[in-house]
Each structure stands twice: as structure tokens, then as C-alpha cells.
Design a protein around this motif. Structure first.
Motif, short mmCIF file in Angstrom:
data_model
loop_
_atom_site.label_atom_id
_atom_site.label_comp_id
_atom_site.label_asym_id
_atom_site.label_seq_id
_atom_site.Cartn_x
_atom_site.Cartn_y
_atom_site.Cartn_z
N PRO A 192 -3.89 7.22 -3.57
CA PRO A 192 -2.65 6.38 -2.91
C PRO A 192 -2.78 6.88 -1.48
O PRO A 192 -3.08 7.81 -1.05
CB PRO A 192 -1.68 6.58 -3.74
CG PRO A 192 -1.85 8.13 -4.26
CD PRO A 192 -3.21 8.06 -4.69
N VAL A 193 -2.21 5.94 -0.45
CA VAL A 193 -1.93 6.41 0.81
C VAL A 193 -0.75 6.96 0.77
O VAL A 193 0.16 6.66 -0.06
CB VAL A 193 -2.03 5.09 1.66
CG1 VAL A 193 -1.74 5.32 2.98
CG2 VAL A 193 -3.69 4.49 1.62
N GLY A 194 -0.46 7.79 1.74
CA GLY A 194 0.71 8.62 2.02
C GLY A 194 2.09 7.56 2.16
O GLY A 194 1.84 6.29 2.43
N LYS A 195 3.06 8.19 1.91
CA LYS A 195 4.41 7.15 2.02
C LYS A 195 4.67 6.67 3.59
O LYS A 195 5.46 5.92 3.60
CB LYS A 195 5.62 8.13 1.52
CG LYS A 195 5.72 8.38 0.04
CD LYS A 195 6.96 9.11 -0.28
CE LYS A 195 6.74 9.20 -1.70
NZ LYS A 195 7.88 10.05 -2.34
N GLN A 196 4.11 7.43 4.52
CA GLN A 196 4.33 7.03 5.76
C GLN A 196 3.41 5.92 6.15
O GLN A 196 3.65 5.14 7.36
CB GLN A 196 4.08 8.23 6.82
CG GLN A 196 5.03 9.48 6.49
CD GLN A 196 6.52 9.44 6.61
OE1 GLN A 196 6.93 8.42 7.22
NE2 GLN A 196 7.28 9.65 5.54
N GLU A 197 2.65 5.55 5.45
CA GLU A 197 1.73 4.55 5.74
C GLU A 197 2.51 2.96 6.00
O GLU A 197 3.67 2.78 5.39
CB GLU A 197 0.44 4.17 4.83
CG GLU A 197 -0.51 5.22 4.60
CD GLU A 197 -1.59 5.24 5.98
OE1 GLU A 197 -2.03 6.29 6.14
OE2 GLU A 197 -1.38 4.07 6.53
N GLN A 198 1.96 2.20 6.91
CA GLN A 198 2.83 1.02 7.30
C GLN A 198 2.25 -0.02 6.22
O GLN A 198 1.30 0.07 5.32
CB GLN A 198 2.04 0.35 8.72
CG GLN A 198 2.43 1.13 9.75
CD GLN A 198 3.97 1.48 10.01
OE1 GLN A 198 4.72 0.53 9.95
NE2 GLN A 198 4.36 2.73 10.19
N VAL A 199 3.01 -1.15 6.31
CA VAL A 199 2.66 -2.32 5.28
C VAL A 199 1.64 -2.83 5.81
O VAL A 199 1.10 -2.42 6.82
CB VAL A 199 3.94 -3.15 5.21
CG1 VAL A 199 5.40 -2.48 4.71
CG2 VAL A 199 4.17 -3.76 6.42
N ASN A 200 1.13 -3.75 4.85
CA ASN A 200 -0.33 -4.41 5.22
C ASN A 200 -1.43 -3.66 5.13
O ASN A 200 -2.46 -3.74 6.01
CB ASN A 200 -0.23 -5.37 6.45
CG ASN A 200 0.78 -6.21 6.62
OD1 ASN A 200 1.22 -6.82 5.50
ND2 ASN A 200 1.56 -6.42 7.86
N GLN A 201 -1.23 -2.44 4.41
CA GLN A 201 -2.45 -1.29 4.41
C GLN A 201 -2.89 -1.29 2.91
O GLN A 201 -2.31 -1.66 1.87
CB GLN A 201 -1.83 0.07 4.88
CG GLN A 201 -1.39 0.11 6.25
CD GLN A 201 -2.73 -0.18 7.33
OE1 GLN A 201 -3.74 0.36 7.02
NE2 GLN A 201 -2.41 -0.84 8.18
N VAL A 202 -4.26 -0.99 2.79
CA VAL A 202 -4.71 -0.84 1.46
C VAL A 202 -4.14 0.70 0.92
O VAL A 202 -4.31 1.58 1.52
CB VAL A 202 -6.22 -0.45 1.52
CG1 VAL A 202 -7.08 -0.37 0.04
CG2 VAL A 202 -6.93 -1.92 2.04
N ILE A 203 -3.53 0.32 -0.21
CA ILE A 203 -3.03 1.72 -0.95
C ILE A 203 -3.79 2.29 -1.84
O ILE A 203 -4.01 3.37 -2.33
CB ILE A 203 -1.76 1.43 -1.50
CG1 ILE A 203 -1.80 0.15 -2.40
CG2 ILE A 203 -0.53 1.13 -0.41
CD1 ILE A 203 -0.29 -0.03 -3.33
N PHE A 204 -4.96 1.34 -2.64
CA PHE A 204 -5.89 1.63 -3.52
C PHE A 204 -7.11 0.95 -3.18
O PHE A 204 -7.11 -0.28 -2.93
CB PHE A 204 -5.49 1.42 -4.76
CG PHE A 204 -4.18 2.12 -5.35
CD1 PHE A 204 -4.25 3.64 -5.43
CD2 PHE A 204 -3.27 1.59 -6.11
CE1 PHE A 204 -3.33 4.32 -6.18
CE2 PHE A 204 -2.27 2.26 -6.51
CZ PHE A 204 -2.06 3.58 -6.57
N THR A 205 -8.22 1.43 -3.49
CA THR A 205 -9.74 0.84 -3.56
C THR A 205 -9.98 1.40 -4.69
O THR A 205 -10.39 2.43 -5.24
CB THR A 205 -10.91 1.34 -2.23
OG1 THR A 205 -10.09 0.89 -0.97
CG2 THR A 205 -11.91 0.56 -2.46
N LEU A 206 -10.44 0.21 -5.67
CA LEU A 206 -10.81 0.64 -7.14
C LEU A 206 -12.19 0.35 -7.25
O LEU A 206 -12.72 -0.55 -6.86
CB LEU A 206 -10.14 -0.35 -8.03
CG LEU A 206 -8.33 -0.16 -8.10
CD1 LEU A 206 -7.76 -1.01 -8.96
CD2 LEU A 206 -7.99 1.25 -7.96
N SER A 207 -12.95 1.27 -7.70
CA SER A 207 -14.19 1.10 -8.05
C SER A 207 -14.76 1.37 -9.51
O SER A 207 -14.09 2.32 -10.08
CB SER A 207 -15.20 2.06 -7.14
OG SER A 207 -14.99 1.81 -5.87
#
Length: 357
Positions: free
Chosen positions: A38-53
Motif C-alpha cells: 500500500p501507498v503511505g497515508k500521506q499520498e494524495q487522492v487519485n493515486q494507485v494504492i495497489f498494483t496487483l500481479s
């Protein structure tokens, strides 16, 4: 010293890059593994929080459970995968299909999963256990789309044999067969109307209780002097929860055809009037998927371009673009709270986006 410093920087970049790559789980593995960071809590919205492979080929279809906790994906690798959408973990891989999985759907209670495939079958699964409950094999050709009624009792499937079939999910009984050249399906919030997006660019509305054809939506000619003009196939359909708007995607082949074609690849219809309110092209190629946000104000589109666009439903104005960089976007789905958007692609990956906090 300079060489060592360069080597250290290179190793650091590799380590940071590797930490964001999802880990696949072998079907034979019993324990779950973390497949995304997961991306950290400080990341802005409209961002990828997971990339699933985890899929080995293009991911064609996705669906999210009503509670927003589970994601299901279907792929050209013949598998269905079940993911924990909150952690990014791959939970199960279902391998009963013998060809590409083209469509997946989940019942409103989140208990049952349905998948359609190019192997001509529709399979019904227990979503929690991954157990195959039933196989419906009365189609003569590939299954192009499936949809489940809002009461969870009826399954509707479309096939390249030019039929739409209504099934009882619990018993597997075939209830009705309609004739239609269907590419994509959608159903109204009250489950009273079935929408069939067709190869000729038209959208047919059927009464789900009787199977009666109620209406046909036909895109207008862009060139009134080109009497042979046709619209391109309807690749996907989305209906707002309030039942007011229908959006369809299509393919822009204007750069290929010497005949008159209506090649606009996004259309917004007012279902109260049956009129087309907006029609435009977002560029050469296909728009493979559209989805409307739960509040009915925004819709997302994705396809040939390596990006996802968010649009205002009422005005048709583009609001913003998410740079997917996925090798073409095959499918899009909103979570029911509208805070998460999931997209799947031709490069085998699935991206989970945070749209709001």
C-alpha cells in the motif's frame, strides 16, 4: 569510490521498485502472500494504492463485492482470481475454465460468484470457499457478458451464438432465451429492464419479466447523406443507480473505414426521454469499459489509450485523467462508496486507485 556509489544508487532504485511489485501466488499454495504494497497515508487522492500481479495474461474483467472488501478478476489465462481489496492479498485462484474468462459478476449478498468464458460455459461458485457449485453449458459459442439481477435470483448471460439466456442462479434452470447480437449487458436498478449492447451499435431494452423488446436506442447518423453509415459495436454499458442515465462505449474506426461510420466511442443517453444527450470520440481506437460512480455524477472510461478518464455525466466534460500506464485498460469498476476505482489491463496487472479519502 564513484563506481561503488553508482552501484549503491542502482541497488537502492531496484529495491524501491521491487517493493511495489505485487507477488503472484501459485494455485497450489495454501497460505496467502502479500501481493501488493500500500501507498503511505500521506499520498494524495487519485493515486494507485495497489498494483496487483498474478495473472499470466491480459486481465479482461473485474468485479467488486458490495462491501468493498473483495475483488474478483478474470483473465485470458483461463483463471478467476479472488483478492482481498483492503490488503492486496491474493486469496484464491479458480482454474476450472478451459478458455479465456470474459466476464465476472457477484451477487448482491456477496456470497456467489459467476464467471463466463470463451469455453462456452458459465460457472457459478461459492465466493467464500472457491467451490464450484454449477456449470451452465447450453451455449453454442463464447459467452460475451453476464449480469446478475439486483435481487440476486436471476443470472443473464449473452453469447456469440446470438442469444441472451435467463437462468435461476440457485437451481441452474434455464428460464428464457432471447435472440440478440449482444456484446455487453446491463440491468436497471429495479431489475425490470435488461439492456443489450449490440454488434451493430444499437442498444435494445427488454422487459426482464416477459422478455418483450421495449425499445431500441440507435445512434444518429453523423453524415445524413451516408445511408450505409453504422455505429461500431457497443463494448460496454453502465447505468446510473437512479436509472436516469445510460452510458455506452464503442470503437472509433474512422481511421480505417472508407465507408460512412458513426465512430463516436462514448455516448450518454437520457433513459427518461430515450434521447442521446452527449456523443463524442476520445480518440482513435477502442473504449473498452465505462463505469458510473455510485452517486451518478461521474463516469470513468478506459481502453486503447494507456489512461483512465473521469467525466461529468451531465455535461460530458472531462474532469481529470489517471495515467494508468497499463498497456490498455480492459475493465473498470467503482466500489459502492465511490472512494475506490479498480482497473485491469492488457499487461496482466490490476490497479487500485484511491479517488477520495
Amino acid at each position: 569510490m564513484k563506481l561503488s556509489l553508482k552501484l549503491l544508487k542502482l541497488l537502492t532504485i531496484i529495491a524501491l521498485t521491487t517493493s511495489n511489485i505485487a507477488c503472484a501466488i501459485s494455485p497450489s499454495t495454501t497460505a496467502t502472500e502479500t501481493s501488493a504494497k500500500p501507498v503511505g497515508k500521506q499520498e494524495q487522492v487519485n493515486q494507485v494504492i495497489f498494483t496487483l500481479s498474478g495473472h499470466s495474461q491480459s486481465v479482461q474483467t473485474i468485479a467488486i463485492t458490495p462491501d468493498g472488501k473483495t475483488l474478483v478478476s478474470g483473465s485470458n489465462d483461463n483463471t478467476v482470481k479472488i483478492w482481498n481489496l483492503q490488503t492486496g492479498q491474493l486469496l484464491k485462484t479458480l482454474e476450472e475454465h478451459e478458455d479465456s474468462v470474459t466476464s465476472v459478476a457477484i451477487t448482491p449478498d456477496g456470497q456467489t460468484l459467476v464467471s463466463g468464458s470463451n469455453d462456452n460455459t458459465v460457472k457459478i461458485w461459492n465466493l467464500k470457499t472457491g467451490k464450484l457449485l454449477r456449470t451452465l453449458n447450453q451455449n453454442k459459442h463464447e459467452v460475451t457478458s453476464i449480469i446478475i439481477s439486483r435481487d440476486g435470483e436471476t443470472l443473464v448471460s449473452a453469447s456469440r451464438d446470438n442469444t441472451i439466456k435467463f437462468w435461476n442462479i440457485k437451481s441452474g434452470e434455464l428460464q428464457r432465451t432471447l435472440k440478440a447480437q449482444t456484446v455487453s449487458l446491463a440491468i436497471s436498478a429495479d431489475s425490470k429492464t435488461l439492456f443489450s449492447g449490440n454488434y451493430d451499435g444499437t442498444i435494445q431494452l427488454f422487459d426482464t419479466a416477459t422478455g418483450k423488446l421495449l425499445q431500441t436506442l440507435t445512434p444518429p447518423l453523423t453524415n445524413p447523406y451516408a445511408q450505409t453509415e453504422n455505429a461500431t459495436p457497443v463494448s460496454s454499458l453502465a447505468i446510473s443507480n437512479d436509472g436516469k442515465n445510460l452510458i455506452n462505449s464503442a470503437y472509433d474506426d474512422s481511421h480505417l473505414s472508407i465507408q460512412g461510420t458513426n465512430s463516436n466511442n462514448i455516448r450518454i443517453w437520457n433513459l427518461q426521454t430515450g434521447k442521446l444527450t452527449h456523443e463524442f470520440s476520445v480518440g482513435i481506437g477502442a473504449v473498452d469499459s465505462v463505469a458510473i460512480s455510485p452517486d451518478g455524477k461521474t463516469f470513468a472510461s478506459g481502453g486503447y489509450a494507456y489512461e483512465i478518464s473521469l467525466w461529468d455525466v451531465n455535461t460530458g466534460k472531462k474532469l481529470r485523467t489517471l495515467s494508468a500506464k497499463q498497456g490498455g485498460v480492459n475493465a473498470i469498476a467503482f466500489s459502492q462508496d465511490g472512494k475506490i476505482l479498480v482497473s485491469s489491463s492488457g499487461n496482466k496487472s490490476i490497479k487500485v486507485w484511491r479517488l477520495s479519502n
